[in-house]
Design an enzyme around this catalytic site. Sequence first.
Site, PDB file in Angstrom:
ATOM      1  N   ASP A   1      51.310 -33.341  18.332  1.00 33.57           N
ATOM      2  CA  ASP A   1      52.455 -34.119  17.896  1.00 33.57           C
ATOM      3  C   ASP A   1      52.136 -34.614  16.483  1.00 33.57           C
ATOM      4  OD1 ASP A   1      54.793 -35.902  18.050  1.00 33.57           O
ATOM      5  OD2 ASP A   1      53.279 -37.476  18.210  1.00 33.57           O
TER       6      ASP A   1
ATOM      7  N   ASP B   1      54.075 -37.711  14.330  1.00 39.32           N
ATOM      8  CA  ASP B   1      54.159 -39.173  14.194  1.00 39.32           C
ATOM      9  C   ASP B   1      53.470 -39.862  15.370  1.00 39.32           C
ATOM     10  OD1 ASP B   1      55.744 -39.533  11.782  1.00 39.32           O
ATOM     11  OD2 ASP B   1      57.387 -38.629  12.899  1.00 39.32           O
TER      12      ASP B   1
END
Length: 219
Positions: free
Chosen positions: A7, A9
């Site tokens: 991922d 953020d």
Amino acid sequence: MKLAVFDCDGTLVDGQADVCWAMARAFARAGLPAPTDHAVRRIVGLSLPAAVRALAPALSDEQNHAVTEFYRSSFRARREEGLLDEPLYDGIAEMLRALHAGGWQLAVATGKSDRGLAACLASHGSADLFVSLQTADRHPSKPHPAMLEAALFEAGANAQEAVMIGDTSFDMAMARSIGVAAIGVEWGYHQPAELIASGAARVVATAADLAAALEETLP
């Protein structure tokens, strides 16, 4: 084959200040009360329309669209003005380089847009490390597994040869749904207990711990 899918953020970079600012501005421009920063941090990782829907489920489709577009334009303007601040978390740059040098394939699966992810990786000089970049522009929002499945396909890996790394329950549930091992990071936006409950095999505290956990998961 060993594939690590990250991922962005809350896992690779800390962009929460800009996300909270842009969301508050978007709601204000649409004439709506802004959600709290805590509420915004909780939905980081979802695609933008899904995030706005989670923050304000009573909005009409037209209002949701307005907030979404105001967010995009505000975030883009902030980037173009050089005001965007998305620093890598401590040790992430070194960990990515070490994994790449050690034979790992690297990919990203994120709720960011194509443009936003490309700009983020370019600002840190790390775009060349990744064999697959999957964003919300081309896939349903997490926890739907489409972007993770696309990363597997582009890397030529099967589910047993991959690990998903993220900071939210959305990441963990996405991985679990297609049999990919999941490792949570505790420096992001959801609590360790939530990550474990959503499918994380373990939750790590530092980038060094993450590198070690990856090698233990796919030795």
